[in-house]
Design a protein around this motif. Sequence first.
Motif, PDB file in Angstrom:
ATOM      1  N   PRO A  52       0.808  -1.230   0.000  1.00  0.00           N
ATOM      2  CA  PRO A  52       0.000   0.000   0.000  1.00  0.00           C
ATOM      3  C   PRO A  52       0.843   1.283   0.000  1.00  0.00           C
ATOM      4  O   PRO A  52       0.520   2.233  -0.698  1.00  0.00           O
ATOM      5  CB  PRO A  52      -0.811  -0.114   1.300  1.00  0.00           C
ATOM      6  N   GLU A  53       1.921   1.306   0.796  1.00  0.00           N
ATOM      7  CA  GLU A  53       2.720   2.529   0.894  1.00  0.00           C
ATOM      8  C   GLU A  53       3.346   2.896  -0.447  1.00  0.00           C
ATOM      9  O   GLU A  53       3.410   4.073  -0.805  1.00  0.00           O
ATOM     10  CB  GLU A  53       3.811   2.357   1.953  1.00  0.00           C
ATOM     11  N   SER A  54       3.803   1.885  -1.186  1.00  0.00           N
ATOM     12  CA  SER A  54       4.485   2.140  -2.451  1.00  0.00           C
ATOM     13  C   SER A  54       3.581   2.841  -3.455  1.00  0.00           C
ATOM     14  O   SER A  54       3.950   3.873  -4.028  1.00  0.00           O
ATOM     15  CB  SER A  54       4.996   0.828  -3.043  1.00  0.00           C
ATOM     16  N   ILE A  55       2.390   2.317  -3.659  1.00  0.00           N
ATOM     17  CA  ILE A  55       1.511   2.905  -4.670  1.00  0.00           C
ATOM     18  C   ILE A  55       0.857   4.192  -4.164  1.00  0.00           C
ATOM     19  O   ILE A  55       0.604   5.117  -4.945  1.00  0.00           O
ATOM     20  CB  ILE A  55       0.448   1.887  -5.143  1.00  0.00           C
ATOM     21  N   ASP A  56       0.616   4.302  -2.853  1.00  0.00           N
ATOM     22  CA  ASP A  56       0.049   5.542  -2.319  1.00  0.00           C
ATOM     23  C   ASP A  56       1.071   6.683  -2.402  1.00  0.00           C
ATOM     24  O   ASP A  56       0.722   7.829  -2.715  1.00  0.00           O
ATOM     25  CB  ASP A  56      -0.396   5.342  -0.871  1.00  0.00           C
ATOM     26  N   GLU A  57       2.333   6.372  -2.116  1.00  0.00           N
ATOM     27  CA  GLU A  57       3.385   7.381  -2.237  1.00  0.00           C
ATOM     28  C   GLU A  57       3.580   7.798  -3.691  1.00  0.00           C
ATOM     29  O   GLU A  57       3.856   8.971  -3.979  1.00  0.00           O
ATOM     30  CB  GLU A  57       4.696   6.841  -1.658  1.00  0.00           C
ATOM     31  N   TYR A  58       3.432   6.847  -4.589  1.00  0.00           N
ATOM     32  CA  TYR A  58       3.546   7.153  -6.018  1.00  0.00           C
ATOM     33  C   TYR A  58       2.428   8.103  -6.453  1.00  0.00           C
ATOM     34  O   TYR A  58       2.667   9.071  -7.186  1.00  0.00           O
ATOM     35  CB  TYR A  58       3.485   5.854  -6.823  1.00  0.00           C
ATOM     36  N   ALA A  59       1.217   7.849  -5.981  1.00  0.00           N
ATOM     37  CA  ALA A  59       0.076   8.710  -6.317  1.00  0.00           C
ATOM     38  C   ALA A  59       0.296  10.130  -5.802  1.00  0.00           C
ATOM     39  O   ALA A  59      -0.022  11.118  -6.479  1.00  0.00           O
ATOM     40  CB  ALA A  59      -1.211   8.126  -5.739  1.00  0.00           C
ATOM     41  N   ALA A  60       0.871  10.253  -4.607  1.00  0.00           N
ATOM     42  CA  ALA A  60       1.153  11.573  -4.047  1.00  0.00           C
ATOM     43  C   ALA A  60       2.298  12.248  -4.795  1.00  0.00           C
ATOM     44  O   ALA A  60       2.265  13.466  -5.037  1.00  0.00           O
ATOM     45  CB  ALA A  60       1.490  11.444  -2.561  1.00  0.00           C
ATOM     46  N   TRP A  61       3.316  11.469  -5.167  1.00  0.00           N
ATOM     47  CA  TRP A  61       4.483  12.012  -5.881  1.00  0.00           C
ATOM     48  C   TRP A  61       4.094  12.623  -7.220  1.00  0.00           C
ATOM     49  O   TRP A  61       4.646  13.650  -7.622  1.00  0.00           O
ATOM     50  CB  TRP A  61       5.500  10.902  -6.083  1.00  0.00           C
ATOM     51  N   LEU A  62       3.142  11.995  -7.911  1.00  0.00           N
ATOM     52  CA  LEU A  62       2.702  12.518  -9.204  1.00  0.00           C
ATOM     53  C   LEU A  62       2.193  13.944  -9.093  1.00  0.00           C
ATOM     54  O   LEU A  62       2.321  14.733 -10.039  1.00  0.00           O
ATOM     55  CB  LEU A  62       1.596  11.621  -9.783  1.00  0.00           C
ATOM     56  N   ARG A  63       1.633  14.279  -7.958  1.00  0.00           N
ATOM     57  CA  ARG A  63       1.041  15.602  -7.778  1.00  0.00           C
ATOM     58  C   ARG A  63       2.049  16.644  -7.306  1.00  0.00           C
ATOM     59  O   ARG A  63       1.727  17.828  -7.225  1.00  0.00           O
ATOM     60  CB  ARG A  63      -0.135  15.496  -6.801  1.00  0.00           C
ATOM     61  N   THR A  64       3.261  16.216  -6.965  1.00  0.00           N
ATOM     62  CA  THR A  64       4.283  17.164  -6.511  1.00  0.00           C
ATOM     63  C   THR A  64       5.412  17.326  -7.528  1.00  0.00           C
ATOM     64  O   THR A  64       6.411  17.988  -7.228  1.00  0.00           O
ATOM     65  CB  THR A  64       4.881  16.687  -5.171  1.00  0.00           C
ATOM     66  N   LEU A  65       5.233  16.741  -8.731  1.00  0.00           N
ATOM     67  CA  LEU A  65       6.262  16.845  -9.764  1.00  0.00           C
ATOM     68  C   LEU A  65       6.537  18.303 -10.117  1.00  0.00           C
ATOM     69  O   LEU A  65       5.609  19.089 -10.328  1.00  0.00           O
ATOM     70  CB  LEU A  65       5.820  16.085 -11.018  1.00  0.00           C
ATOM     71  N   LEU A  66       7.818  18.655 -10.173  1.00  0.00           N
ATOM     72  CA  LEU A  66       8.302  19.984 -10.572  1.00  0.00           C
ATOM     73  C   LEU A  66       7.871  21.096  -9.630  1.00  0.00           C
ATOM     74  O   LEU A  66       7.860  22.272 -10.014  1.00  0.00           O
ATOM     75  CB  LEU A  66       7.884  20.317 -12.012  1.00  0.00           C
ATOM     76  N   GLU A  67       7.495  20.752  -8.399  1.00  0.00           N
ATOM     77  CA  GLU A  67       7.279  21.791  -7.394  1.00  0.00           C
ATOM     78  C   GLU A  67       8.635  22.345  -6.957  1.00  0.00           C
ATOM     79  O   GLU A  67       9.611  21.593  -6.880  1.00  0.00           O
ATOM     80  CB  GLU A  67       6.541  21.227  -6.178  1.00  0.00           C
ATOM     81  N   PRO A  68       8.796  23.622  -6.664  1.00  0.00           N
ATOM     82  CA  PRO A  68       7.762  24.668  -6.650  1.00  0.00           C
ATOM     83  C   PRO A  68       7.626  25.424  -7.976  1.00  0.00           C
ATOM     84  O   PRO A  68       6.902  26.418  -8.035  1.00  0.00           O
ATOM     85  CB  PRO A  68       8.268  25.602  -5.555  1.00  0.00           C
TER      86      PRO A  68
END
Length: 236
Positions: A52-68
């Motif tokens: 669960p942690e692997s795919i949940d972290e991946y889902a969150a990472w997609l939304r932080t790409l190229l921040e800030p």
Amino acid sequence: MSDKSRAGGAAEPRRPRTPSAFLKFVMAVSGVFLLLYVVLHMIGNLKIFFGPESIDEYAAWLRTLLEPALPYGGMLWIVRVVLLVSAIAHIWAATVLTLRARRARPIKYAGGSHKVKGSYAARTMRWGGVIIVLFVIYHILDLTVGVANPNGVHLEAYNNISAGFAPDRWYITLFYIAAVVALGLHVRHGIFSGMQTLGWSSNSREHTIKTVATAFAVVLTLGFISVPLAVTFGVV
């Protein structure tokens, strides 16, 4: 009497027709963008096998790409816009080419209707495309928006996937598999046609390209269907 009347009512000039070669090029290029996304999406889905942690972290990472440099979720929206434009261009080019092909063969064969010989994938590209479009719409409602998912909680990718393909929702799993098989056939035919359009194919390479396209489509299909089957049968 006007010049137009003396000429017997001259027809209005026809609008220039988009060249078929350009339409095929649009299909090939848009297909590359769509295929690249599909491959990356499959790889991301396979993270469910790491817990669960692997795919949940991946889902969150997609939304932080190229921040800030970009706001939260900004890169994801750019990808979505590119995919939408690519899909519209792909469908438009395919529709125009299909209509032209039909107009070019208006006469039926003697003895009744007879389909032109061709590969199974080529003959099913149209209905396969319809299945894929319907599936994409449902998939967005299910795992992106969450309104069609029994869990439907934002960023709970593991729980959403587990709920979406639960054993009692076997019909969803079957629909998913049917759509992925249609995608595999579409990809196999599309890779070969795209390479021909871009000038990377020749008679001497035809067998090799078909073999590579088939192998690629099989790996892609198995990669996608492994997730719902694993959930349905309790592997994950």
